[in-house]
Design an enzyme around this catalytic site. Structure first.
Site, mmCIF file in Angstrom:
data_model
loop_
_atom_site.group_PDB
_atom_site.id
_atom_site.type_symbol
_atom_site.label_atom_id
_atom_site.label_comp_id
_atom_site.label_asym_id
_atom_site.label_seq_id
_atom_site.Cartn_x
_atom_site.Cartn_y
_atom_site.Cartn_z
ATOM 1 N N GLU A 91 -89.541 30.406 -4.261
ATOM 2 C CA GLU A 91 -90.138 31.423 -5.156
ATOM 3 C C GLU A 91 -91.657 31.452 -5.065
ATOM 4 O O GLU A 91 -92.370 31.354 -6.074
ATOM 5 C CB GLU A 91 -89.691 31.180 -6.597
ATOM 6 C CG GLU A 91 -88.210 31.414 -6.801
ATOM 7 C CD GLU A 91 -87.782 31.361 -8.270
ATOM 8 O OE1 GLU A 91 -88.493 30.787 -9.097
ATOM 9 O OE2 GLU A 91 -86.707 31.917 -8.578
ATOM 10 N N GLU A 98 -79.861 32.024 -5.451
ATOM 11 C CA GLU A 98 -79.829 31.685 -6.878
ATOM 12 C C GLU A 98 -79.397 32.912 -7.655
ATOM 13 O O GLU A 98 -79.897 34.013 -7.424
ATOM 14 C CB GLU A 98 -81.213 31.272 -7.419
ATOM 15 C CG GLU A 98 -81.743 29.960 -6.911
ATOM 16 C CD GLU A 98 -83.054 29.546 -7.576
ATOM 17 O OE1 GLU A 98 -83.280 29.931 -8.747
ATOM 18 O OE2 GLU A 98 -83.837 28.848 -6.927
#
Ligand code: P53
Length: 485
Positions: A177, A384
């Site tokens: 991320e 995710e």
């Protein structure tokens, strides 16, 4: 009924080393930036302490004891039929300080054993190099990613593990991320995100412009490090699939007002230059214009630009949890007006989780389409997605229908994106298939798993594993290739 996916689709789940392994000071491991984060809660940020302070609660020190329990935990994943499992390598197990001359053999051996076990079970390892786990020594001695020398430390680490596991791991990703630090979310999370991404901390009262400049500089070094790693990885094993990793949340305009729509674009641009550099190897025009206009000249050399061009990624790994609504604000008179000319407001059309995260399954289909519009044909892997919720154990059972509902709706939208929209999604790894420590809050009680772990927010409990109702459900999803939802 869902839509049937190909038999080689990578169904599975994902964790990160610091949220699961524990054993924070075992086997020669060094202190990481996650090891000095205390436990927080919803609306109560985790504290970043100066080193480990006795008496405070550091949940990552124990995680779920995965360092010891990985064999039995992976057996549960295999029982659900997992084709793939994502975890990270704790950088500090390999280079405890980050600038060590030699890697730590005991740490390397641990991941040999872990990846061997996955391969033995027929589970493809998917490995993150840097999941919020930079060696704390690099923060103290170099100021984290604000220092160009950290590029080489990261590249040495990447090269070491690429060489070591070249026959055991095919799927990699560089920084988890990476664009979180662009932080569209809120002020409270911004401290956490620039810390976990870049190892940066600012004294209270630091002007926003200064933080933004530091973030852009650190982000650039991370992108250069990523591109170098990609090129080296491909030289070591041309079969490697090395991705960039981003959280992707759709941004919707608060109204049909043109100003709100423009604000959505600007908010996206404030975040999406990370993926542009990963995928296209160059900064987008608005990033260059931002630097010209503000007079902020980050340290970006011609050599860096060549490196970025030579190290573009093979796929994008994405996390998807929620969507945001963007509203234009009138604060348009600062130098950085585009980055701050909007705010995030609640979406009256969707429900939220107990942690305030918008529940938006269609947003996943929207996002997958948007990514394919931006980067046509690029393989995408969902690494995710999931529902953090409180669970209750009654007579040894957890009836987590709310979790099944969330996952079912999201998987259905993903399948439409693949089958009906033609988007090349190669895998779906739900977050936290076994309960782990929450990254954002440090709680155990924010649970994502198909497998319940008997530990509470203070780390108390038997550690026992229980199959929740969602366990059998997900097994059916995988067995039916996505048809039985
Ligand atoms: P938790 C938000 C806040 C913190 C980490 O989050 C985040 C996000 C989502 O963008 O990122 C990922 O545990 C992260 C994982 C994390 C997961 O979201 O706060 O890659 O490490 O556990 C879920 O509920």
């Amino acid at each position: 009924m869902g839509l049937k996916l190909d038999s080689d689709f990578l169904w599975g789940g994902a964790i990160a080393a610091h949220q699961a392994e524990g054993a924070w000071n075992v086997g020669g491991k060094g202190v990481s930036i996650a090891d000095i984060l205390t436990a927080g809660a919803h609306n109560q940020p985790r504290q970043i302490t100066d080193g480990v302070i006795a008496g405070l609660n550091y949940p990552n020190h124990h995680g779920i004891y995965f360092y010891e329990s990985y064999k039995t935990d992976l057996a549960l994943m295999a029982e659900m039929g997992f084709k793939a499992f994502r975890t990270s390598i704790a950088w500090t197990r390999i280079f405890p300080n980050g600038d060590d001359a030699q890697p730590n053999e005991e740490g390397l051996q641990f991941y040999d054993d872990l990846f061997d076990e996955m391969n033995r079970l027929g589970i493809e390892p998917v490995v993150t190099l840097n999941h919020f786990e930079m060696p704390y020594h690099l923060v103290e001695a170099y100021g984290g990613w604000s220092d160009r020398r950290v590029i080489d430390f990261f590249v040495t680490y990447a090269e070491t593990v690429f060489n070591r596991y070249q026959d055991k791991v095919k799927y990699w990703m560089t920084h988890n991320e990476i664009s979180n630090q662009a932080n569209l979310v809120d002020e409270a999370m911004s401290e956490f995100m620039i810390w976990t991404n870049s190892g940066l901390r600012f004294p209270a009262g630091t002007p926003t412009e200064e933080k933004l400049a530091a973030m852009v500089q650190a982000g650039h070094y991370e992108l250069v490090a990523s591109a170098k790693a990609v090129a080296i990885g491909h030289a070591i094993n041309p079969e490697f699939m090395i991705g960039g990793m981003l959280n992707v949340a759709p941004l919707y305009p608060a109204s049909p007002k043109p100003a709100d729509n423009l604000a959505v674009q600007k908010a996206r641009q404030a975040r999406d230059w990370f993926s542009d550099v990963h995928v296209r190897g160059a900064y987008p025009a608005e990033f260059e214009a931002f630097a010209d206009r503000t007079g902020f000249r980050p340290d970006i050399t011609d050599e860096d630009r060549a490196v970025l061009q030579a190290g573009t990624v093979d796929y994008l790994a994405i996390s998807y949890y929620n969507s945001f609504v963007v509203k234009a604000t009138s604060a348009g008179d600062t130098e950085f007006e585009d980055a701050h000319g909007f705010e995030i407001v609640p979406n009256p059309e969707v429900q939220v989780s107990d942690w305030g995260w918008a529940i938006d399954p269609q947003g996943l289909r929207y996002t997958l389409n948007e990514l394919n519009d931006l980067y046509p044909g690029l393989p995408l892997m969902i690494v995710e997605n999931g529902f953090g919720a409180y669970d209750e154990v009654v007579d040894g059972q957890v009836h987590d229908q709310y979790r099944i509902d969330y996952l079912k709706a999201h998987i259905a939208e993903m399948e439409k994106a693949i089958v009906n929209d033609g988007i090349p999604v190669i895998g779906y790894l739900s977050w936290g298939p076994i309960d782990i420590v929450s990254a954002g809050t440090g709680e155990m009680s924010k649970r994502y798993g198909y497998v319940y772990v008997d530990l509470d927010d203070m780390g108390e409990g038997s550690g026992e594993r229980l199959r929740k109702d969602s366990f059998e459900w997900y097994k059916q999803v995988i067995t039916s290739q996505g048809v039985t939802l």
